[in-house]
Motif scaffolding. Structure first.
Motif, PDB file in Angstrom:
ATOM      1  N   ARG A   1       5.174   4.147  -2.365  1.00  0.00           N
ATOM      2  CA  ARG A   1       4.191   4.395  -1.314  1.00  0.00           C
ATOM      3  C   ARG A   1       3.112   5.351  -1.800  1.00  0.00           C
ATOM      4  O   ARG A   1       1.927   5.183  -1.532  1.00  0.00           O
ATOM      5  CB  ARG A   1       4.876   4.981  -0.075  1.00  0.00           C
ATOM      6  CG  ARG A   1       5.792   3.991   0.605  1.00  0.00           C
ATOM      7  CD  ARG A   1       6.543   4.634   1.713  1.00  0.00           C
ATOM      8  NE  ARG A   1       7.281   5.811   1.252  1.00  0.00           N
ATOM      9  CZ  ARG A   1       8.012   6.574   2.043  1.00  0.00           C
ATOM     10  NH1 ARG A   1       8.083   6.324   3.314  1.00  0.00           N
ATOM     11  NH2 ARG A   1       8.656   7.612   1.562  1.00  0.00           N
TER      12      ARG A   1
ATOM     13  N   GLU B   1       0.718   3.662  -3.829  1.00  0.00           N
ATOM     14  CA  GLU B   1      -0.155   2.811  -3.023  1.00  0.00           C
ATOM     15  C   GLU B   1      -1.219   3.618  -2.292  1.00  0.00           C
ATOM     16  O   GLU B   1      -2.376   3.238  -2.234  1.00  0.00           O
ATOM     17  CB  GLU B   1       0.676   2.007  -2.022  1.00  0.00           C
ATOM     18  CG  GLU B   1       1.069   0.659  -2.583  1.00  0.00           C
ATOM     19  CD  GLU B   1       2.194   0.032  -1.790  1.00  0.00           C
ATOM     20  OE1 GLU B   1       2.335   0.369  -0.598  1.00  0.00           O
ATOM     21  OE2 GLU B   1       2.935  -0.781  -2.366  1.00  0.00           O
ATOM     22  N   PHE B   2      -0.751   4.748  -1.754  1.00  0.00           N
ATOM     23  CA  PHE B   2      -1.710   5.598  -1.028  1.00  0.00           C
ATOM     24  C   PHE B   2      -2.805   6.064  -1.980  1.00  0.00           C
ATOM     25  O   PHE B   2      -3.985   6.093  -1.627  1.00  0.00           O
ATOM     26  CB  PHE B   2      -1.008   6.815  -0.418  1.00  0.00           C
ATOM     27  CG  PHE B   2      -0.117   6.458   0.736  1.00  0.00           C
ATOM     28  CD1 PHE B   2      -0.525   5.508   1.675  1.00  0.00           C
ATOM     29  CD2 PHE B   2       1.112   7.056   0.898  1.00  0.00           C
ATOM     30  CE1 PHE B   2       0.297   5.169   2.734  1.00  0.00           C
ATOM     31  CE2 PHE B   2       1.935   6.723   1.955  1.00  0.00           C
ATOM     32  CZ  PHE B   2       1.525   5.769   2.868  1.00  0.00           C
ATOM     33  N   ARG B   3      -2.365   6.434  -3.221  1.00  0.00           N
ATOM     34  CA  ARG B   3      -3.343   6.940  -4.181  1.00  0.00           C
ATOM     35  C   ARG B   3      -4.339   5.830  -4.527  1.00  0.00           C
ATOM     36  O   ARG B   3      -5.535   6.049  -4.611  1.00  0.00           O
ATOM     37  CB  ARG B   3      -2.619   7.411  -5.437  1.00  0.00           C
ATOM     38  CG  ARG B   3      -3.447   8.424  -6.206  1.00  0.00           C
ATOM     39  CD  ARG B   3      -2.631   9.089  -7.276  1.00  0.00           C
ATOM     40  NE  ARG B   3      -1.643  10.011  -6.729  1.00  0.00           N
ATOM     41  CZ  ARG B   3      -0.540  10.387  -7.385  1.00  0.00           C
ATOM     42  NH1 ARG B   3      -0.258   9.889  -8.565  1.00  0.00           N
ATOM     43  NH2 ARG B   3       0.293  11.256  -6.856  1.00  0.00           N
TER      44      ARG B   3
ATOM     45  N   ALA C   1      -5.080   3.274  -2.687  1.00  0.00           N
ATOM     46  CA  ALA C   1      -5.948   3.044  -1.536  1.00  0.00           C
ATOM     47  C   ALA C   1      -7.041   4.104  -1.493  1.00  0.00           C
ATOM     48  O   ALA C   1      -8.222   3.806  -1.247  1.00  0.00           O
ATOM     49  CB  ALA C   1      -5.122   3.075  -0.262  1.00  0.00           C
ATOM     50  N   GLU C   2      -6.624   5.334  -1.794  1.00  0.00           N
ATOM     51  CA  GLU C   2      -7.576   6.440  -1.752  1.00  0.00           C
ATOM     52  C   GLU C   2      -8.654   6.245  -2.822  1.00  0.00           C
ATOM     53  O   GLU C   2      -9.846   6.434  -2.580  1.00  0.00           O
ATOM     54  CB  GLU C   2      -6.831   7.753  -2.002  1.00  0.00           C
ATOM     55  CG  GLU C   2      -7.483   8.940  -1.333  1.00  0.00           C
ATOM     56  CD  GLU C   2      -6.604  10.147  -1.501  1.00  0.00           C
ATOM     57  OE1 GLU C   2      -7.117  11.189  -1.880  1.00  0.00           O
ATOM     58  OE2 GLU C   2      -5.382  10.032  -1.272  1.00  0.00           O
TER      59      GLU C   2
ATOM     60  N   THR D   1       3.602   5.868   7.662  1.00  0.00           N
ATOM     61  CA  THR D   1       2.193   6.223   7.497  1.00  0.00           C
ATOM     62  C   THR D   1       2.064   7.310   6.432  1.00  0.00           C
ATOM     63  O   THR D   1       3.041   7.950   6.050  1.00  0.00           O
ATOM     64  CB  THR D   1       1.610   6.751   8.803  1.00  0.00           C
ATOM     65  OG1 THR D   1       2.347   7.924   9.150  1.00  0.00           O
ATOM     66  CG2 THR D   1       1.715   5.732   9.915  1.00  0.00           C
ATOM     67  N   LYS D   2       0.853   7.525   6.020  1.00  0.00           N
ATOM     68  CA  LYS D   2       0.602   8.527   4.976  1.00  0.00           C
ATOM     69  C   LYS D   2       1.009   9.916   5.472  1.00  0.00           C
ATOM     70  O   LYS D   2       1.573  10.713   4.715  1.00  0.00           O
ATOM     71  CB  LYS D   2      -0.886   8.483   4.626  1.00  0.00           C
ATOM     72  CG  LYS D   2      -1.189   9.203   3.343  1.00  0.00           C
ATOM     73  CD  LYS D   2      -2.660   9.099   3.034  1.00  0.00           C
ATOM     74  CE  LYS D   2      -3.016  10.038   1.910  1.00  0.00           C
ATOM     75  NZ  LYS D   2      -4.453  10.117   1.710  1.00  0.00           N
TER      76      LYS D   2
ATOM     77  N   ASN E   1       3.611  12.397   3.713  1.00  0.00           N
ATOM     78  CA  ASN E   1       3.210  13.745   3.306  1.00  0.00           C
ATOM     79  C   ASN E   1       4.076  14.805   3.955  1.00  0.00           C
ATOM     80  O   ASN E   1       4.477  15.775   3.323  1.00  0.00           O
ATOM     81  CB  ASN E   1       1.738  13.989   3.666  1.00  0.00           C
ATOM     82  CG  ASN E   1       0.817  13.279   2.698  1.00  0.00           C
ATOM     83  OD1 ASN E   1       1.259  12.888   1.621  1.00  0.00           O
ATOM     84  ND2 ASN E   1      -0.428  13.107   3.080  1.00  0.00           N
TER      85      ASN E   1
END
Lengths: 589, 444
Positions: B288, B291-293, B295-296, B216-217, B221
């Motif tokens: 990841r 990808e998170f960025r 998605a954000e 998970t994010k 982090n």
């Protein structure tokens, strides 16, 4: 169990599984305790939680969505009683109609919810209260305990051995196991509290393996449980249990509350018991005072703004307290007496008394038990035995030891081993022993070899002396029953010393007279009534000063193997007794 | 249980006693009581084991003893490794250069080795390499490897010295993967190994792991937060070039100490930089984060688009609402106008109706011969009085009532009927308090 494998991956030196071991105790006032233990290098250690408490009250409180647990939550009983859940263990897995809600008077009240029990509390920031089932509360409680243990260990805790009272029903056990599962804890085994307490003592290195009858008195805050347990070669069988919800630490607190309330009324004309908040304050302080009285002779109770804004401080000494609480103390003793009676035993049969639970710290209870039992009986409590284990964490320690024993087994293995097919076993109805001095039942002395209530299969051995001259000896195996012989001592001849003695001595002689007016104290003694003889074995030509070792091996079907041989000699005599035929048993004397 | 001891002696065998094999069975045991035994404790476990495997006491004891022996062998097996002949001929004086774990046969375990493992390994090595043993075997009295063993144990059993050695134990390091290696699917596998090995230097345990593509994010982090603020106990005393000697003067000693300290500091800085470099590398290759960025970003864009759409919609809604209001207002106005016209007509019609009704009423009295029996001629006064009464009554009546009365009177011709209807009506009005008796002259 993925997480566990991960743990092992990182630190392969700890190959044992990690356990959280807890005692889900009834809570409220004196012994609201949960203790967690882990085993470190074979020694059980009780972990302290973040606040440094080793005994954690089973209380959860909610203030504006924040959860408080343990001692912090207990303090909320004064200010935030409606959102404090202080008593829930005994409600788990029970119908709403079957519970006794009185202990919840000063905390969140239980409510009916789909035939089970729930609490209506504001556990979030919103104003409206939520309905939280008792199972959910238990889950949160276990989660908090597991989190503290995990923090301490630095590894996730994922399995536990939990102790439960002996009268926990299957539904309750199931509900508890479900609550634990929801909290991410696998329950490896549920152990009954008294057995766990015995295990905690028996696992100490100095303990010796003996056949004994043990009374375990778990004196808690809101309930007392007494169990009589036969320990036979390390195998425990519960003979009888009794549970009392009216005789517990809370009653001792009540004595102090009443005492101080009266004192307060005398000074200020208001009864602090009328106001719930004052009562809650007084209750907390009375408990602290009680604990102080267990350690010292004097204790102070001081409450700020007890009622009408008046501060209150007073002292009480132990003698006064014991006088006030005499009734409660005697009901503790009576409860123990009743339990022994219901097991068809006599006080003289008891070899050990284990006091467990927080209320056991009270010295008066130990001392009255000491006077009840014969001096040979060991009373294991903090005030009678300096090496006693802390009674509040006894069963938690027992659970820890049990967990270390079963850690290598799969849950399936554990389940199979605790199946009734394994645990229900025949127990000997009579003691078995050997006649010494003379083989004649009337003149000989019965020496016990296998005690009554021993679970079969079992094996016992004894080394007997041969007569001084040596030669042929006979080993006669008999059954016997224990009887209590009551004799009254001969009344002492009265000495009419008044004429001879001076006037000063008159008081003494009066006292003597008073004594003799009382009923003479009975002398009670255990004697053996020898029953049917089982077998006779001849051991021939024993050397001078030789010894004979007799081994008895009783199989699960009650067949007996007997071996008698001279110590150091060759061969020996073997023989077998057939298993009893059902028809014969009725007529056999 | 161990055999008990009895103090009293056994009785002497009576001379007449005789039995085959010196054994005489007389009876069996009494019927047992069935009870539940508690599934707790080591002795219960033994009981359950015997029952489940159908073993007797002595069989079980034998098997247990064998298992114990096997276990002991196995645990020794853990620490047996082939010994490198080069290592065996090492000089003990060069102890700083030796691999202490390899000397004890623990090179697989390294910093993971527990104290008990080290102790056991030491004992085992000593048994094999003790100088006395070598001397007995006839070989040379070279005890240098024995000294190596002693030194290794000394270092590894002292927590401070062990940390110093572990700090510079290069054999425990895992080489970071090259970009090419990491580009393939085993990015997480390779980097996880690197960070697992680095995590041994952390003062805080447990250390968050790199995870995999499913992490998970928060976990990701956590990982980067932890490692960018890494708190390491790694130190480099072990690599000091000179160790101050007590014989030297203090200036010299201080000089060496300063030199060592500087070297250590330098190495520590280098180590921190190295770790930073590792982290930068892994972060650069970590898909990841991208990808998170993404998605954000998508989330943000979505929010913006949503907001704009919402704003547009609000403007349109407002416009629509205004139009709707306008329309409603217009309609209402038109309706009011029409109503006004309608009202005028109705009023006129009502007026006409009232006039007509009044005529009917008046004529009804006239037709009924002014409420006199037929034949009788009404005097002028009578006519006047009756008409006056009719006027009075009519003035008090509502138009609807008037219409009703007119309809009732319409068909009537006889004076009686008309009289009755009138009387009824007047009575009703009187009861309602609209007409007072004194107002009327004829009809009472």
């Amino acid at each position: 169990m993925e997480s566990q494998e991960e743990v092992e991956d990182i630190q392969p030196e700890t190959l044992n599984r990690i356990y959280y071991l807890g005692k889900l105790e009834s809570n409220v006032i004196h012994t609201p305790r949960d203790a967690k233990e882990i085993l470190q290098e074979g020694k059980a250690e009780v972990i302290a939680n973040e606040e440094g408490d080793r005994n954690i009250p089973s209380i959860l409180a909610y203030v504006e969505g924040e959860e408080y647990h343990g001692t912090q939550a207990k303090n909320q009983l004064v200010r935030n009683s409606k959102n404090t859940v202080a008593y829930f263990r005994d409600y788990l897995g029970k119908d709403f109609s079957a519970i006794d809600p009185t202990p919840c008077q000063a905390s969140a009240h239980p409510q009916k919810h789909d035939s089970t029990v729930a609490f209506s509390i504001q556990d979030t920031e919103s104003e409206s209260p939520n309905t939280v089932t008792v199972s959910e509360i238990a889950t949160r409680h276990i989660r908090r305990l597991a989190a503290s243990a995990s923090d301490y260990l630095g590894r996730r805790v994922n399995a536990a051995v939990i102790t439960v009272p002996t009268n926990f029903s299957d539904e309750q056990k199931e509900a508890l196991s479900k609550a634990a599962k929801d909290a991410g804890i696998e329950v490896l085994q549920m152990v009954s509290e008294p057995t766990a307490a015995i295990l905690a003592y028996d696992a100490r290195p100095e303990a010796e393996l003996k056949d004994k009858i043990i009374v375990v008195a778990d004196l808690g805050g809101t309930r007392s449980d007494v169990a009589v347990i036969a320990s036979r070669g390390g195998i425990y069988s519960i003979l009888s249990t009794k549970h009392d919800y009216e005789t517990a630490g809370a009653q001792l607190d009540q004595v102090l509350i009443d005492h101080f309330s009266k004192e307060f009324i005398k000074k200020h004309k208001t009864d602090p018991r009328q106001n719930p908040r004052s009562l809650a304050k007084l209750k907390l302080e009375a408990e602290a005072t009680k604990k102080a009285l267990s350690l010292g002779g004097n204790a102070v109770l001081s409450v700020e703004s007890l009622a009408d804004g008046v501060d209150f401080a007073s002292t009480i000494n132990r003698t006064r307290y014991e006088l006030l609480a005499g009734k409660v103390f005697s009901s503790f003793v009576n409860l123990i007496k009743e339990t022994i009676q219901s097991a068809d035993l006599d006080i003289l049969d008891v070899d050990e008394v284990i006091l467990s639970g927080g209320t056991s710290h009270t010295p008066r209870i130990s001392s009255s038990l000491q006077s009840l039992f014969p001096p040979e009986t060991r009373i294991l409590s903090p005030s009678t035995l300096p090496t006693a284990v802390d009674p509040a964490s006894l069963s938690a320690r027992g659970a820890a030891i049990q967990a270390s024993l079963i850690s290598e087994y799969d849950s399936e293995d554990i389940e199979q081993s605790t199946h009734p097919a394994v645990t229900v076993t025949p127990h000997l109805a009579n003691a078995i022993g050997i006649m010494t001095v003379s083989e004649d039942v009337k003149r000989g002395v019965f020496t016990q070899l296998v005690t009554k209530d021993t679970a079969v299969p079992c094996r016992r051995a004894i080394v007997m002396n041969a007569p001084k001259g040596g030669g042929d000896v006979i080993v006669k195996l008999c059954e016997a029953e224990r009887e209590i012989e009551v004799t009254k001592p001969e009344p002492k001849p009265k000495t009419n010393g008044a004429a001879k003695k001076d006037d000063d001595d008159d008081d003494d002689s009066d006292l003597d007279d008073d004594d003799s007016d009382d009923e003479p104290e009975e002398i009670r003694k255990k004697i053996w009534k020898v029953g049917k003889p089982l077998a006779e074995i001849a051991v021939r030509e024993v050397k001078k000063g030789g010894k004979v070792e007799v081994t008895v091996n009783i199989a699960a079907d009650m067949g007996v193997q007997i071996t008698a041989r001279e110590v150091g000699g060759k061969g020996g005599v073997r023989g077998a007794l057939e298993k009893p035929k059902p028809a014969e048993n009725g007529t056999a004397s | 249980m161990a055999a008990a001891q009895a103090s009293l002696p056994l009785p002497v065998l009576p001379s007449e006693w005789q039995a085959d094999g010196n054994f005489k069975a007389t009876a069996s045991l009494s019927t047992p009581v069935q009870r539940n035994i508690e599934a707790v404790g080591p002795h219960f476990l033994a009981h359950a084991r015997r029952l489940r495997h159908r073993r007797t006491f002595s069989e079980d004891e034998k098997i247990q003893a064998q298992q114990k022996l096997q276990k002991a062998d196995q645990s020794d097996g853990e620490i047996s490794e082939p010994e490198d002949p080069m290592m065996l001929s090492r000089d003990a004086k060069d102890w700083k250069g030796q691999d202490h774990y390899a000397v004890l046969g623990l090179s697989k375990h390294r910093w993971r080795a527990t104290e008990s493992q080290i102790k056991r390994a030491h004992r085992k090595k000593v048994l094999r390499h003790h100088p006395d043993k070598k001397a007995a075997a006839g070989s040379s009295e070279d005890d240098s490897f024995f000294k190596c063993i002693q030194k290794a144990t000394e270092v590894l059993l002292d927590p401070v010295k062990r940390r110093q050695f572990d700090s510079v134990d290069e054999a425990a390091d895992v080489e970071p993967p090259t970009k090419k290696q990491a580009q393939q699917s085993n990015f997480y596998k390779l980097w996880n190994k690197v960070f697992d090995s680095e995590s041994r230097f952390s003062k805080h345990q447990p250390v968050p792991r790199l995870g995999d593509e499913k992490s998970t994010k928060e976990d990701v982090n956590d990982f980067y937060d932890f490692w960018y603020n890494f708190d390491s106990w790694r130190s480099f005393e072990y690599q000091d070039e000179d160790v101050p000697d007590d014989n030297e003067n203090r200036d010299q000693k201080r000089h060496i100490e300063r030199k060592n300290n500087n070297a250590r500091k330098k190495k520590k800085t280098e180590d921190t930089a190295r770790l930073r470099g590792l982290l930068n590398d892994v972060q650069a290759g970590d898909v990841r984060i991208k990808e998170f960025r993404k998605a954000e970003q998508a989330n943000k864009n979505k929010k913006r688009i949503d907001r704009e759409a919402a704003e547009k919609k609000a403007v349109e809604d407002k416009k629509k609402q205004a139009e709707e209001q306008e329309r409603l207002k217009k309609e209402a106005e038109e309706a009011a106008k029409a109503e006004k016209a309608e009202g005028k007509k109705a009023k006129e019609a009502a007026k006409n109706a009232v006039k007509k009704n009044k005529r009917v009423l008046k004529s009804s009295v006239k037709d009924a011969n002014y409420l006199l029996p037929p034949g009788e001629v009404a005097s002028a006064k009578r006519v006047d009085d009756v008409l006056n009464d009719v006027e009075v009554v009519m003035a008090k009546m509502e138009p609807e009532e008037m219409a009703l009365l007119a309809s009732r009177l319409g068909g009537l011709k006889t004076a009686d009927a008309v009289d009755m209807v009138w009387n009824e009506e007047i009575k009703r009005l009187m009861d309602a308090g609209k007409v007072k008796p004194e107002d009327l002259r004829v009809v009472k």
